[in-house]
Design an enzyme around this catalytic site. Structure first.
Site, short mmCIF file in Angstrom:
data_model
loop_
_atom_site.label_atom_id
_atom_site.label_comp_id
_atom_site.label_asym_id
_atom_site.label_seq_id
_atom_site.Cartn_x
_atom_site.Cartn_y
_atom_site.Cartn_z
CG MET A 2 -30.18 -4.20 12.33
SD MET A 2 -29.12 -4.04 10.85
CE MET A 2 -27.91 -5.34 11.22
CG ASP A 46 -21.92 -9.76 15.89
OD1 ASP A 46 -23.03 -9.29 16.23
OD2 ASP A 46 -21.70 -10.22 14.75
CG HIS A 69 -26.02 -13.18 16.63
ND1 HIS A 69 -25.85 -12.67 17.89
CD2 HIS A 69 -25.84 -12.14 15.78
CE1 HIS A 69 -25.56 -11.37 17.81
NE2 HIS A 69 -25.55 -11.02 16.53
CB SER A 74 -25.13 -13.23 11.93
OG SER A 74 -25.94 -12.28 11.24
CG ASP A 101 -27.39 -9.65 13.67
OD1 ASP A 101 -26.73 -10.40 12.92
OD2 ASP A 101 -26.95 -9.23 14.76
CG MET A 108 -21.02 -4.70 18.16
SD MET A 108 -21.71 -6.20 17.46
CE MET A 108 -21.72 -5.77 15.71
CG HIS A 148 -26.83 -7.72 18.04
ND1 HIS A 148 -25.83 -7.69 17.09
CD2 HIS A 148 -26.72 -6.55 18.72
CE1 HIS A 148 -25.15 -6.55 17.20
NE2 HIS A 148 -25.68 -5.85 18.19
CG MET A 164 -27.78 -3.79 16.27
SD MET A 164 -27.03 -4.61 14.86
CE MET A 164 -27.92 -6.16 14.87
C1 DX5 Z 1 -23.90 -6.58 12.16
C2 DX5 Z 1 -24.42 -7.80 12.91
C3 DX5 Z 1 -23.49 -8.99 12.80
C4 DX5 Z 1 -23.21 -9.41 11.34
C5 DX5 Z 1 -22.14 -10.47 11.30
O1 DX5 Z 1 -24.63 -5.44 12.53
O2 DX5 Z 1 -24.61 -7.51 14.27
O3 DX5 Z 1 -24.05 -10.07 13.54
O4 DX5 Z 1 -24.40 -9.86 10.76
O5 DX5 Z 1 -21.94 -10.81 9.93
P1 DX5 Z 1 -20.45 -11.06 9.39
O6 DX5 Z 1 -19.94 -12.28 10.14
O7 DX5 Z 1 -20.64 -11.32 7.93
O8 DX5 Z 1 -19.65 -9.83 9.70
ZN ZN Z 2 -25.04 -9.22 15.54
#
Ligand code: DX5
Ligand code: ZN
Length: 238
Positions: free
Chosen positions: A46, A192, A42, A17, A44, A150, A79, A81
């Site tokens: 948001m 994740d 990956h 990520s 992320d 998650m 991903h 969100m």
């Molecule tokens: C959180 C993300 C994850 C996160 C993982 O909302 O979906 O992908 O970035 O990061 P670590 O491995 O540091 O928990």
């Molecule tokens: Zn993620």
């Protein structure tokens, strides 16, 4: 091991990520990851609304820039969100992702979203939060290319791993193995959140195929290569 974009890789695929990366230096960071043996990224996304801490990360434009820089060999998922995945999923497909992963908590009609993604030639994944039961996604399993469990509450990197998701992971593993044994889709199982060298072997034993690793891979303590080596050696992979 270099494989095609669809090649799933070894026993436990590690997918970085990029949330903890220095975005002003992202291309070099991703290049370093690929040179260290990473085949899967990956992303992320948001939108500042959906996650509890109202974070905004990035959208399709950055994903397109990453795809343009990384070429077609690297497998890229996003991903989502976000509140409007059912309206905006095609922007991520157009940006060049191989797989769109949508939250079951955030969509009204997962079946229809999966069909739209497949019709567009993209793979479809569903993700659930730590407190969402497996039963919310199991009805779609035969259509899903990936299920993401998650192990943190979505919103940021660097959070603590939540071991209470073990039973859910094992429930999906059992259901997917049954599905495959009956000639069904080879749905991948991803985890994740909070994955580090000290728990990677454990989640691999639970039956996870792909582990997202953010702060455990991209941090200022060691290089990506050294962090990846530490994770792999913790799993007995040299
Ligand atoms: C959180 C993300 C994850 C996160 C993982 O909302 O979906 O992908 O970035 O990061 P670590 O491995 O540091 O928990
Ligand atoms: Zn993620």
């Amino acid at each position: 091991m270099k494989g095609s974009r669809k090649y799933w890789g070894r026993a436990l695929e590690i997918a970085p990520s990029i949330l903890t990366a220095d975005f002003s230096n992202l291309a070099d960071t991703l290049e370093e990851a690929v040179n260290a043996g990473i085949n899967w990224i990956h992303m992320d996304v948001m939108d500042g609304n959906w996650v509890v801490n109202r974070t905004i990360t990035f959208g399709p434009a950055l994903i397109r820039a990453v795809r343009n820089r990384m070429g077609t060999e690297v497998f890229i998922d996003c991903h989502l969100m976000i509140t409007n995945a059912e309206e905006t999923w095609s922007q991520y497909v157009d940006a060049g992702v191989d797989l769109v992963i949508a939250h079951i908590e955030a969509v009204d009609n997962m079946g229809s979203l999966i069909k739209s993604l497949h019709d567009s030639g993209c793979q479809a994944g569903a993700v659930l939060n730590p407190d969402t039961p497996a039963s919310s996604i199991l009805p779609f399993l035969s259509q899903l290319d990936l299920v993401l469990v998650m192990s943190v509450v979505p919103g940021k990197g660097g959070q603590s791993f939540m071991p209470e998701v073990e039973s859910k992971v094992r429930k999906f593993r059992e259901a997917i193995d049954k599905q495959i044994a009956e000639g069904g889709r080879q749905t991948k199982l991803m985890i994740d959140g909070g994955i580090k060298h000290h728990n990677a072997a454990m989640v691999s034993e639970w039956g996870v195929d792909v582990a997202v690793v953010g702060s455990g891979l991209i941090n200022d303590k060691a290089s990506i290569k050294d962090n990846l080596t530490e994770i792999n050696s913790a799993m007995g992979i040299d």
